[in-house]
Design an enzyme around this catalytic site. Structure first.
Site, PDB file in Angstrom:
ATOM      1  N   CYS A 113       0.839  -1.200   0.000  1.00  0.00           N
ATOM      2  CA  CYS A 113       0.000   0.000   0.000  1.00  0.00           C
ATOM      3  C   CYS A 113       0.877   1.254   0.000  1.00  0.00           C
ATOM      4  O   CYS A 113       0.658   2.177  -0.792  1.00  0.00           O
ATOM      5  CB  CYS A 113      -0.925  -0.045   1.217  1.00  0.00           C
ATOM      6  SG  CYS A 113      -2.100   1.311   1.267  1.00  0.00           S
ATOM      7  N   CYS A 114       1.902   1.274   0.882  1.00  0.00           N
ATOM      8  CA  CYS A 114       2.809   2.431   0.914  1.00  0.00           C
ATOM      9  C   CYS A 114       3.551   2.578  -0.419  1.00  0.00           C
ATOM     10  O   CYS A 114       3.832   3.689  -0.853  1.00  0.00           O
ATOM     11  CB  CYS A 114       3.830   2.294   2.048  1.00  0.00           C
ATOM     12  SG  CYS A 114       3.192   2.696   3.686  1.00  0.00           S
ATOM     13  N   CYS A 157      -1.730   8.818   7.163  1.00  0.00           N
ATOM     14  CA  CYS A 157      -2.974   8.247   6.647  1.00  0.00           C
ATOM     15  C   CYS A 157      -3.907   7.868   7.791  1.00  0.00           C
ATOM     16  O   CYS A 157      -3.469   7.318   8.813  1.00  0.00           O
ATOM     17  CB  CYS A 157      -2.657   6.999   5.829  1.00  0.00           C
ATOM     18  SG  CYS A 157      -1.684   7.350   4.363  1.00  0.00           S
ATOM     19  N   CYS A 175      -3.845   4.283   9.448  1.00  0.00           N
ATOM     20  CA  CYS A 175      -2.569   3.756   9.954  1.00  0.00           C
ATOM     21  C   CYS A 175      -1.948   4.575  11.083  1.00  0.00           C
ATOM     22  O   CYS A 175      -0.836   4.272  11.504  1.00  0.00           O
ATOM     23  CB  CYS A 175      -1.576   3.643   8.807  1.00  0.00           C
ATOM     24  SG  CYS A 175      -2.145   2.548   7.516  1.00  0.00           S
ATOM     25  N   CYS A 181       8.221   3.660   5.792  1.00  0.00           N
ATOM     26  CA  CYS A 181       7.351   3.397   4.653  1.00  0.00           C
ATOM     27  C   CYS A 181       8.128   3.265   3.347  1.00  0.00           C
ATOM     28  O   CYS A 181       7.545   2.967   2.318  1.00  0.00           O
ATOM     29  CB  CYS A 181       6.318   4.500   4.522  1.00  0.00           C
ATOM     30  SG  CYS A 181       7.066   6.120   4.313  1.00  0.00           S
TER      31      CYS A 181
END
Ligand code: SF4
Length: 246
Positions: free
Chosen positions: A116-117, A209, A212, A237
């Protein structure tokens, strides 16, 4: 147009400069090819304020994961009004998000937050860096143990396609207290979420985000509220691998 060839840059000379002179160096020598990258953390806005006070033309970019708090987007609106600039936004490509969701579902951060990152942060950052010779970041050495060990104020980085660029972390040695003092004294805009206190005394140490990042007790450490379901590890990340690289 670049006025100072990158290959003639002497890193040791640059390490001696104070933050304002470093920003002056970057924006005067690499017009249009230097930019401050920020996700709206306090340090990034202090760097913007320093650049504005320096009186140079400067660029700012924001890697927008599209998963930020409304308060973060509101902060960028205030930054643009306050400094009379347009913040450049680099977000994920719709086709990459679609592929991510196909593989990991609608909440990919729980199943593969690295993926996702990568889609929401690393790939957009790579596109931003393609426009730059100098990347100015709000990295600070007290943000995590890993960063303390590796980061330098000025260093070389290599982009994903093998190009050498200069990475400058002008406020590397500043502490939270330094940043907060500067913000108070200069009335610098900051994310209103930093004023939030939960009924249990928890506050945001890092704002990122929505899925998170959670508020935590300050004494638990800066990165405890980031990916709170993960224990240990670097909790990075991929934007600042090796502390000062890409
Ligand atoms: Fe995805 Fe979370 Fe990384 Fe944001 S911080 S890009 S939502 S995994």
């Amino acid at each position: 147009m670049t006025t100072h060839p990158l290959e003639e840059t002497n890193l040791e000379d640059l390490q001696q400069l104070d933050p304002s002179d470093l920003l002056g160096y970057a924006f005067e020598n690499y017009p249009g090819r230097a930019a401050i990258g920020t996700s709206g953390q306090k340090t990034g806005v202090v760097i913007i304020d320093l650049a504005a006070r320096r009186g140079v033309d400067f660029r700012v970019f924001f890697v927008d994961t599209e998963k930020n708090h409304p308060e973060t987007y509101e902060l960028f609106d205030r930054i643009e009004r306050r400094y009379g600039i347009e913040v450049e936004r680099f977000g994920p490509r719709p086709e990459d998000v679609e592929a991510l969701q196909k593989q990991f579902g609608s909440k990919p951060w729980f199943f593969s937050r690295q993926s996702c990152c990568h889609v929401r942060k690393v790939l957009p950052l790579q596109r931003a860096l393609q426009t730059l010779d100098v990347w100015i970041s709000g990295l600070r050495s007290d943000q995590s143990e890993h960063r303390d060990e590796n980061a330098r104020t000025v260093s070389w980085s290599t982009t994903h396609d093998g190009r050498k660029i200069l990475k400058i972390n002008p406020l590397l040695g500043w502490t939270d207290e330094d940043i907060d003092r500067y913000i108070r004294q200069n009335d610098v805009p900051y994310n209103k979420l930093y004023d939030y206190v939960s009924p249990y005394g928890e506050t945001y140490q890092v704002i990122g985000c929505v899925p998170c990042h959670i508020p935590t007790k300050p004494e638990w450490g800066k990165r405890m509220g980031k990916w709170p379901w993960e224990q240990g590890g670097k909790k990075e990340c991929g934007l600042h691998d090796q502390g000062s690289g890409i």
